[in-house]
Design a protein around this motif. Structure first.
Motif, PDB file in Angstrom:
ATOM      1  N   THR A  39      12.577   0.684  24.426  1.00 10.18           N
ATOM      2  CA  THR A  39      12.060   1.727  24.884  1.00 10.18           C
ATOM      3  C   THR A  39      10.333   1.828  24.983  1.00 10.18           C
ATOM      4  O   THR A  39      10.168   2.334  25.643  1.00 10.18           O
ATOM      5  CB  THR A  39      12.486   2.812  23.563  1.00 10.18           C
ATOM      6  OG1 THR A  39      13.676   2.700  23.708  1.00 10.18           O
ATOM      7  CG2 THR A  39      12.526   4.027  24.350  1.00 10.18           C
ATOM      8  N   PHE A  68      17.021   5.494  24.702  1.00 10.96           N
ATOM      9  CA  PHE A  68      17.404   5.439  23.518  1.00 10.96           C
ATOM     10  C   PHE A  68      18.663   5.123  23.394  1.00 10.96           C
ATOM     11  O   PHE A  68      19.232   4.479  21.859  1.00 10.96           O
ATOM     12  CB  PHE A  68      16.841   5.731  22.803  1.00 10.96           C
ATOM     13  CG  PHE A  68      16.332   4.830  21.426  1.00 10.96           C
ATOM     14  CD1 PHE A  68      15.963   3.845  21.800  1.00 10.96           C
ATOM     15  CD2 PHE A  68      15.848   5.757  20.251  1.00 10.96           C
ATOM     16  CE1 PHE A  68      15.985   3.268  19.710  1.00 10.96           C
ATOM     17  CE2 PHE A  68      15.889   5.075  18.768  1.00 10.96           C
ATOM     18  CZ  PHE A  68      15.865   4.081  18.640  1.00 10.96           C
ATOM     19  N   THR A  96      11.124  10.550  20.703  1.00 10.15           N
ATOM     20  CA  THR A  96      12.804  10.231  21.282  1.00 10.15           C
ATOM     21  C   THR A  96      12.777   9.234  19.860  1.00 10.15           C
ATOM     22  O   THR A  96      14.315   9.269  20.493  1.00 10.15           O
ATOM     23  CB  THR A  96      12.301   8.634  22.199  1.00 10.15           C
ATOM     24  OG1 THR A  96      10.931   8.966  23.396  1.00 10.15           O
ATOM     25  CG2 THR A  96      13.347   7.873  22.949  1.00 10.15           C
ATOM     26  N   ALA A 123      13.246   9.014  28.006  1.00  8.86           N
ATOM     27  CA  ALA A 123      13.408   7.697  27.036  1.00  8.86           C
ATOM     28  C   ALA A 123      14.509   8.065  26.449  1.00  8.86           C
ATOM     29  O   ALA A 123      15.110   7.317  25.653  1.00  8.86           O
ATOM     30  CB  ALA A 123      12.489   7.541  26.156  1.00  8.86           C
TER      31      ALA A 123
END
Length: 221
Positions: free
Chosen positions: A157, A108, A31, A104
């Motif tokens: 996150t 992010f 991510t 995610a």
């Protein structure tokens, strides 16, 4: 049904904690890379950006908004064919990493965009006046100045991923969520349920404390 003893619960908790840590660590790393790339592209292709391209920025924004709008449990089921094609299975920690990362990255990416847009425009103008290239502006000005915000956003996150990983347990994703469902809920083992909740809280507290520490250190620098 005879209640489980602590000696029986302890190894299950240890294994589930390792699985949760593995899922969160790998998905967080993926991510960080994917979200950072998308976030930077959003800024660069946006209005006044170094690579201002309205159509590209519009498409990126729509894709990211779609990714953010889907509840994780729905996304988890919706991309089962993609998960199976990518890792060969839809059960276990390896399979859970795929939807965790997909969920995610858009989250992010928006945080990255916000952090970079908060960089003082005068600093960028000064870098341009000194002849800095676009690459130098991105890496030596934008990302460098935005580091505290980026780390704070990554901390948020990672904490969200811990919650997502628990939900992945509802479909056999492994980890503490899976343990809580199979033993705490289905077998009415209240001790297991309480223990998993405590461990998840500990995970969150550790991540948040570490993130805050790094942000303070970067802010001082």
């Amino acid at each position: 049904m005879t209640p489980m003893t602590w000696a029986e619960i302890q190894p299950l908790l240890w294994q589930a904690s390792i699985e949760t840590g593995y899922m969160v660590a790998v998905s967080s790393a993926l991510t960080a890379v994917g979200g950072l790339l998308l976030g930077v592209l959003l800024v660069l292709t946006g209005r006044g950006g170094l690579l201002a391209t309205r159509p590209v920025n519009l498409v990126l924004g729509i894709l990211i908004n779609i990714g953010r709008s889907l509840p994780f449990i729905i996304l988890l089921v919706a991309i089962i064919p993609f998960t199976r094609a990518l890792v060969g299975t839809t059960i276990g920690t390896e399979a859970a990493i795929v939807p965790l990362t997909v969920a995610a990255i858009p989250f992010f990416a928006r945080i990255v965009e916000t952090a970079i847009r908060e960089v003082d425009r005068d600093v960028i103008a000064a870098a341009r006046a000194m002849g800095a290239s676009r690459t130098e502006i991105v890496f030596k000005v934008l990302l460098r100045e935005a580091r505290p915000g980026l780390v704070a956003g990554l901390t948020i996150t990672v904490i969200a991923l811990i919650g997502y990983s628990a939900m992945a347990g509802t479909v056999g994703g492994g980890g503490l969520g899976d343990l809580a469902i199979r033993y705490g809920y289905q077998r009415f083992e209240n001790t297991v349920m309480v223990a998993t909740v405590v461990l998840l809280v500990v995970f969150v507290q550790l991540i948040q404390s570490l993130g805050d520490l790094i942000v303070r250190w970067l802010s001082r620098k």
